[in-house]
Structures are given as structure tokens and as C-alpha cells.
Scaffold this motif. Structure first.
Motif, short mmCIF file in Angstrom:
data_model
loop_
_atom_site.label_atom_id
_atom_site.label_comp_id
_atom_site.label_asym_id
_atom_site.label_seq_id
_atom_site.Cartn_x
_atom_site.Cartn_y
_atom_site.Cartn_z
N TRP A 221 3.04 -32.53 4.82
CA TRP A 221 2.41 -31.54 3.95
C TRP A 221 2.89 -31.65 2.51
O TRP A 221 2.11 -31.40 1.57
CB TRP A 221 2.68 -30.13 4.49
N TYR A 253 8.82 -30.06 4.64
CA TYR A 253 8.15 -29.06 5.46
C TYR A 253 8.61 -29.20 6.90
O TYR A 253 8.74 -30.32 7.43
CB TYR A 253 6.63 -29.22 5.40
N MET A 276 4.53 -23.50 9.58
CA MET A 276 5.18 -24.59 8.87
C MET A 276 5.61 -24.10 7.49
O MET A 276 4.80 -23.59 6.73
CB MET A 276 4.20 -25.77 8.71
N PRO A 278 8.01 -24.75 3.79
CA PRO A 278 8.79 -25.66 2.96
C PRO A 278 10.23 -25.14 2.83
O PRO A 278 10.47 -23.93 2.86
CB PRO A 278 8.07 -25.63 1.61
#
Length: 813
Positions: A221, A253, A276, A278
Motif C-alpha cells: 500500500w 503498512y 491495514m 501505516p
């Protein structure tokens, strides 16, 4: 029967239902490549969902079948429409049968992955109706960002609708309108895959004969959203060298369970809640090389295999997952290839890594970064940059075309052969991959794009084009990246083509011989050199009509027949060269199959109402027997010189009476007195399906299935008509059953039967099916021999394994 499709189990017939991305990822799984498992919600779910919506606004009446014409210069309208569609999608319930199917598939996915799935990723997979190749569909799917959700069915349903709605964001609406893509032509399927812990991920593609690899920590990502500068690797397969450029990777991520406790999560960066997240990487990891040497080598080997099998069209997303103690590399997505990053002077450095070192690859022209001016069917591989020469209808024989130019014409005529050798490339408005013009271009090694509608109007003589025969694309004058020094490597001043004899791929170890033979299909003496070191068991098709053009030197048939002795002498000399070069292996000479529209100057006949069904093959021999008798005399002269590997193949036989006529002429010429001589026919007219036993009784000693003509006659789809390219396919159930019936009937009568034509190369997945049905040989063009041998060997090994398993099962009782 499930209404969903599982990756690794998608037949060709369902390609349109699952979209190009899912279809090719599934193909990888079928071929043994490591892929991320999952299932596909087909495009009909999207269509059905659209039809259930009760639209209130007049603009959306018949939304699912409308063209949705919008004012693309009115951004406020686009934004308002996109927002309205998104709200309506979310308010509409998914049909009960789809919810039930999703629930069952999710449970099966949990069973496959042997554990609880904490999150799922939904990826778009698009198929565009009427697109001539995969590239536009793969390119379009990049407009829709994948979605993440929890692994329960309600979350999947919600995110599925959100992804569908993404096809109607302002940006995508603008793209559909400007690209001329109507809504009813968009087939939007969705892949659903588990999200597993990831060490690293990135992209992989081939560019300029370099394997370009990008890598980042965690899931991809950060790369998709441009939030990191990835590590970049450029591998030169021909030299085994690697260039490395470190990136800057401040974040990664991961799932909540993957985020280190000391690393702060950055939930505030996300536009909406997501499984998900970061997180900030430790300073040491931000500049550290992502891939260890052994992992880099593994990815490079995978990339080279992908390049050999699928070419340069694709970009592959790879993930290095955490599966137990050992990392597991797999492929998760297929997209359209894009121009990867270029090395930056002063930042990139060489790596001392032991990598595969195949034979040096030939440099390739870098694709232009501008949109193509023409798009058609990739008919003959290779690339060329050269000035254009437009061939008008008045120019019957393009002898005035300057050498080293790219020819642009309505169609490619085989009787252009003498001048055609000097062309740098070919663009034709008409034709398909199975047309004789495309076949000839491949054999001569001339890059070609056919089915390029509007080509004569789009370009003019003298302008410079970049022709990409690998992808079926044509670009206007090359970009700066393709000029200067790089062009000097791949073109002569007035244009140069790249031969297709060697793709630059690694040469695998020789495989053991196969029970099913591999024969070559050729017409030019120059092809004999390419067969010298190939694992070929003979020449299964010598295309006499294309060979004849060379001998004619521009003369008409009527003029040539004035000197019969010269005709026999020239034909015998040319046939002898092929027979001697391939001896003691067989040479199948296919007698002339002249179609009026392909040889207008040679035949000197008027235009036929339907040349595909006109006076051709065996029927022509009855109407005009002189030329056939001269062919037989030439074959007799070759046999008399001691070359006993000669066989005769009669084309386009409509009836047993036609065959008997040919057999009588063969016997009168004394050919049957040669003990090793054999008389075969092409099984390409559908009447053969009902006459196999009669043909064998009449003296046919073997069959060669001409899949090109058989396909077009069974399906009523002209193989030369690019507009029917999607309808013309040997994957059609009717064609597959017909081929199987011919093979099985031939085996019942104990006569050999080969499979010939473009289907062998275009649909290698069918080879196992043909071998199982009784094929004794496969006939392919020279550049496809090695790849066909690999597929054939695997198919035979699988059949032997199944037989051994059945034997053990029977013995256990």
C-alpha cells in the motif's frame, strides 16, 4: 454449482466473467506459480446489482445498459453524480444468493489457509468488451484502488459495493468518457483474497530487456499510494548483473498484529477505518536494503520465468509473506506494465549477487510514454522505429516501397513477399493472428500489427512511428527516451526490425523426447536455419502457396504455365532443399491452397464473392488440374532423387469424391509406388466430422487438423476479420469437441492425426486435452517449438502419472 470462481481453477471460457487480472493470476496458479489464494466475484454480480437499483433521477434511467453521456467539462456535475451513485450503492442490499455464496466461499477460504483470516483485500479485475488484447483492461483496473475489510460476510458485502461504486468516481467517469468506453462494455469482477502478514512486497516487470524490481517493507500500500521511495533493482538477464538503488522507506503498512509495539501507528492518515494501518519504521530500516541476496535471487528467477511465459505486457505484484518459520513468496495481482523508475546517476550501484545468467538478450525499444495512435492485434513479435509508407488500393504490388519503412495497408497479401522482406514493420487494417499475412510476417521476423482500424486515415507516408508487435500498439514519433544512443542499438538509419528467433530468454536444459511429435510449419528456406538446433521431429506443414510466391518472380499463373518443364524444375528444386535439410525426418508438403483475395496478381481472377468458401484446395484441382499435376510431377522428381521422407497433404477437402480424384492423380503420377510415401488430408472442413470412416476407407493415411479454417467454419467467424477476433477462438466448446472427435475417430481407425494451426500456440492449455484424445503430433511455427515442447512434456508426464495412479488403484482391489 458455485456462482463464484476460484483462482487457479478458471477455464478460458470464463475469462470475460472474471476479468483480465483475475484470469491471468489464475493462469499462473494453474501453471504452478505461487499465487495468493482467493475467489472471484464475477462481473455478472455487478450487472445484476445495477439492475436491482431503483433509480429516481431521470439521468440514471436504464443505468445498467446506458452510455451515461456526461459533460466531462463540468467537474461539479461529475462530483455530484459520483457521490449520488456511491450513496445509492451503499443503500441497496446485495442479493441473497450472492450473500450466501460469499459466506460459503469465506468458510472455504478459511479452510484452505488453515487458520483464522483477520482481513481481506478486494481487488478489481476488469474486462472491456471488444478490446483486442488484455492491455486496455489491465490499464483500466488500475483506476480502481483495492479495498480492505474484515473477514465476515457483511463487511465483504459493504466493501464490494464500495469498490463497485469506485468505477463511477469523478476521475473514472472522466476516463470512461474520454476513452470512448461505454458503461455496458465494462465487465467489473472482484478478486477476494486473504491478507497475510508480510515482510516485504513490491512490483516486478520487464522493460528494455531489464528485469525491473521495486521493494518496500510490509504490504504494497505504501507503494500504491506513493508514500515511500522503494528500493529499486535492475537486473540484466543477459549478463547476470544487478544495479541497486536504495530508497527511503519511512513507513510501512501492516495488520494490527504486525505493528511493533515501539512503532507508532498512523491511523489519522487513513481516510476511513481499515484493518491495514501505516506505522513509522525504525530509523535503521528506513534506508536498509529490503531484500537479502537469496530472496532477491528467488524473485529474479520468478521474474525471468514470467517473462518467458507471458512477455512484457504485465506488471506483477509480489508479496514476501510470513508463513511459519520460512518466508513465502507469492504473486497477488496482475496489472498492465508501466514504465518503471530509471536509475539515478550517483545513487545506483552494482551488486555482487549470484544471479541467473542466460544468453545475452537483444536490446528492445522502450515503449513510448504517450498514448498509442493505433491499437490492433499483436500479429508478429518485435519492435521497429521507421518512417511510414502508406500502400493505397491503387498500388497493387508495393515494389516502390522504400526499404526499411513500416508498411501501412488495408491488408497483407502473400504475393507481396519479394518486396515484403525489406519492410521494417507492417500495420494492416484487416486480418487476425491466423491470417496468412500474419503467418508470413512471423516467419520473416517482421514485427506486425493487424486489425488496426483506421490505420490508413491515422498516419501518412514519411512520418516516423514506433511499432510494438509484442503488444499490438503503434506510437507516433518516438519519445526522447527511445532516441539517440538507444535507437542506435536497435535500428538502422532507415529502420530495423528485431528478429524473433531468440527472445533472449534463458535456454532450459533439453527435455527428454516426447511420445507426441513436434513438427514445424514453414514456407521460407530461411526458416531452415532456425530449425537446425530445435527439438523438432519433422516439417509437418510446408506452405506451398507462400513458398511459390518466391519462385514466381512477379509472373502470373497463366504466364508461368506456358513453360511446364520450368515449373516442375523450380518446384522440385525448392522442395528438395526442405526435404534434404530435414531428412530422415518427414516433410509434409501441402499442395497449393490458393484463395483469390490473397493472390490476385498471381491468379489473375476476378474478386470472389466469398474467397474463404470459393475455388480453393481440392476443388480447384478438379476445375484447374494442370497446376496440381505439375506439383505431383515435382514431388515425383524429388522422390526419384532418393529423398523418401516426402509426404503429401491435400488441403480443404470437402468430400470423399474430391479426395478420390486427388488419389487417382497421385497414383497416375506414380507417387504411391514409393514405399514410404503417404497421402494425408487437412481436416479443416466440418464435413470431415461425419466422413472420417469414409476417408480412411478411400485411402487417407493420416489427418492434420487445420484449426484455423476449422474454427472459422464451425463458428462462422472469418479469421481475417479483426472485428470478429473475440468470436474466433479455438476455445469455443464446439471447436474443442470437434477436434476431440476427429482425434478419437482417427485413433479408432488406427491412423495418425496431427493438430496444426494457431490454436496450438495460442492455447497451450489445450495440448493435454489433445494428447489425451490421441494427437500423434503438434505442428507449430519455429519460434514456438521450444515452448510447445515444454508444455507437451508436462502434459505427457501428467497423463502418465494419472495412468500410474489408476493402475495402483485397480491393484488395490
Amino acid at each position: 454449482m458455485s456462482i463464484l470462481h476460484w483462482l487457479g481453477q478458471i477455464p478460458f471460457a470464463d475469462r470475460a466473467a472474471v476479468g483480465e487480472g483475475a484470469f491471468y493470476l489464475s493462469r499462473l496458479g494453474e501453471k504452478g506459480y505461487p499465487i495468493l489464494p482467493g475467489f472471484v466475484v464475477p462481473a455478472r454480480a455487478f450487472r445484476g446489482f445495477l439492475e436491482t437499483i431503483d433509480w429516481l433521477e431521470p439521468l440514471f434511467t436504464d443505468f445498467s445498459t446506458s452510455s451515461l453521456h456526461l459533460d466531462i467539462n463540468n467537474p461539479r456535475q461529475l462530483q455530484a453524480i459520483a457521490q449520488q451513485i456511491r450513496h445509492v450503492f451503499q443503500a441497496t442490499e446485495l442479493a441473497a444468493d450472492w450473500l450466501e455464496a460469499l459466506e460459503g466461499a469465506l468458510q472455504e477460504l478459511r479452510d484452505q489457509t488453515t487458520g483464522e483470516i483477520s482481513a481481506l483485500v478486494l481487488r478489481p479485475s476488469i474486462g472491456l468488451a471488444h478490446a483486442s488484447d488484455s492491455f486496455p483492461s489491465l490499464q483500466a483496473q488500475s483506476l480502481i484502488e483495492p479495498r480492505l475489510c474484515a473477514s465476515h460476510v457483511s463487511a465483504v458485502a459493504t466493501m464490494l459495493k464500495a469498490l463497485w461504486a469506485s468505477a463511477f468516481r469523478a476521475q473514472t467517469l472522466l476516463y470512461w468518457q474520454r476513452s470512448g468506453i461505454e458503461l455496458q462494455n465494462i465487465q467489473l469482477a472482484v478478486m477476494v483474497q486473504p491478507v497475510q502478514p508480510a515482510i516485504a512486497s513490491g512490483f516486478l516487470e520487464m522493460s528494455n530487456q531489464q528485469l525491473a524490481l521495486q521493494a518496500c517493507w510490509g504490504h504494497e500500500w505504501a507503494l500504491l499510494r506513493g508514500e515511500v521511495s522503494p528500493d529499486c533493482y535492475w537486473v540484466e538477464p543477459g549478463q547476470g548483473t544487478t544495479l541497486y538503488q536504495p530508497g527511503w522507506k519511512p513507513l510501512a503498512y501492516g495488520l494490527e498484529t504486525e505493528i511493533p509495539q515501539a512503532s507508532p501507528a498512523l491511523e489519522q492518515w487513513l481516510p476511513e477505518p481499515s484493518p491495514m494501518m501505516p506505522y513509522v519504521l525504525d530509523a535503521a530500516y528506513q534506508t536498509r536494503m529490503v531484500l537479502r541476496d537469496e530472496v532477491l535471487e528467488q524473485i529474479v528467477q520468478l521474474g525471468l520465468r514470467l517473462h518467458v511465459a507471458f512477455g512484457n505486457t504485465f506488471r506483477w505484484t509480489w508479496v514476501l509473506g510470513r508463513a511459519g518459520r520460512e518466508p513465502r513468496l507469492c504473486l497477488s495481482q496482475v496489472d498492465a506494465a508501466i514504465a518503471p523508475p530509471e536509475p539515478v546517476a550517483g545513487q545506483a550501484r552494482s551488486l555482487a549477487v549470484a544471479l541467473p545468467s542466460p544468453n545475452a538478450a537483444e536490446p528492445k525499444i522502450k515503449p513510448a510514454s504517450t498514448p498509442p495512435v493505433l491499437q490492433g492485434i499483436a500479429a508478429a513479435p518485435g519492435q521497429a522505429i521507421a518512417p511510414v509508407h502508406v500502400i493505397t488500393e491503387a498500388e497493387l504490388l508495393p515494389s516502390s516501397a522504400p526499404a526499411g519503412t513500416i508498411w501501412v495497408a488495408a491488408s497483407i497479401h502473400p504475393d507481396w513477399l519479394p518486396a515484403l522482406r525489406h519492410a521494417a514493420g507492417i500495420i494492416a487494417e484487416q486480418g487476425g493472428r491466423a491470417s496468412h499475412g500474419a503467418i508470413l510476417a512471423r516467419e520473416l521476423g517482421i514485427p506486425a500489427v493487424v486489425g488496426a482500424a483506421g490505420a490508413l486515415e491515422a498516419v501518412r507516408s514519411g512520418e516516423v512511428l514506433l511499432l510494438d508487435g509484442d503488444r499490438g500498439l503503434v506510437f507516433r514519433s518516438p519519445t526522447p527516451e527511445t532516441s539517440t544512443d538507444r535507437l542506435a542499438q536497435v535500428t538502422f538509419p532507415n529502420g530495423q526490425r528485431r528478429p524473433v528467433a531468440d527472445s533472449g530468454a534463458p535456454h532450459p536444459k533439453p527435455l527428454p523426447p516426447t511420445a507426441t511429435q513436434i513438427w514445424a510449419a514453414v514456407s521460407q528456406v530461411s526458416s531452415l536455419e532456425r530449425l537446425r538446433d530445435q527439438p523438432v521431429d519433422g516439417i509437418g506443414l510446408l506452405r506451398s502457396e507462400l513458398m511459390l510466391v518466391d519462385l514466381m518472380a512477379g509472373r502470373s499463373l497463366a504466364d508461368w504455365l506456358q513453360d511446364p518443364a520450368d515449373v516442375v524444375a523450380r518446384l522440385a528444386e525448392r522442395i528438395e532443399r526442405f526435404a534434404a535439410a530435414i531428412a530422415p525426418r518427414p516433410l509434409f508438403y501441402r499442395s497449393l491452397d490458393l484463395r483469390a483475395h490473397e493472390f490476385p496478381q498471381f491468379l489473375g481472377e476476378g474478386t470472389s464473392a466469398n474467397p474463404v468458401l470459393g475455388q480453393r484446395g481440392a476443388y480447384r484441382y478438379q476445375v484447374h488440374p494442370q497446376l496440381f499435376e505439375l506439383e505431383l510431377a515435382a514431388l515425383g522428381a524429388v522422390l526419384a532423387r532418393g529423398l523418401d521422407n516426402l509426404r503429401l497433404l491435400i488441403p480443404f477437402v470437402r468430400s470423399v469424391e474430391e479426395f478420390r480424384f486427388c488419389r487417382q492423380r497421385v497414383e497416375a503420377a506414380g507417387l504411391r509406388r514409393q514405399g514410404t510415401f503417404q497421402l494425408w488430408i487437412m481436416a479443416e472442413v466440418p464435413s470431415v466430422l461425419l466422413l472420417m470412416a469414409d476417408y480412411v476407407e478411400a485411402g487417407v493415411q493420416g489427418f492434420s487438423i487445420g484449426t484455423n479454417d476449422l474454427t472459422q467454419l464451425l463458428l462462422g467467424a472469418d479469421r481475417d476479420d479483426a472485428a470478429l477476433a473475440q468470436a474466433y477462438t479455438a476455445q469455443h466448446p464446439a471447436v474443442r469437441r470437434a477436434i476431440a472427435q476427429i482425434l478419437q475417430t482417427a485413433r479408432q481407425h488406427r491412423v495418425p492425426c496431427a493438430v496444426c494451426g494457431q490454436a496450438v500456440t495460442d492455447f497451450p492449455d489445450l495440448i493435454a486435452e489433445w494428447v489425451q484424445a490421441g494427437a500423434t503430433a503438434l505442428v507449430v511455427e519455429p519460434e514456438a517449438i521450444a515452448a510447445t515442447q515444454r508444455v507437451l512434456y508436462q502434459a505427457e508426464q501428467q497423463i502418465l502419472l494419472q495412468w500410474a495412479q489408476q493402475q495402483r488403484h485397480q491393484e488395490s482391489f
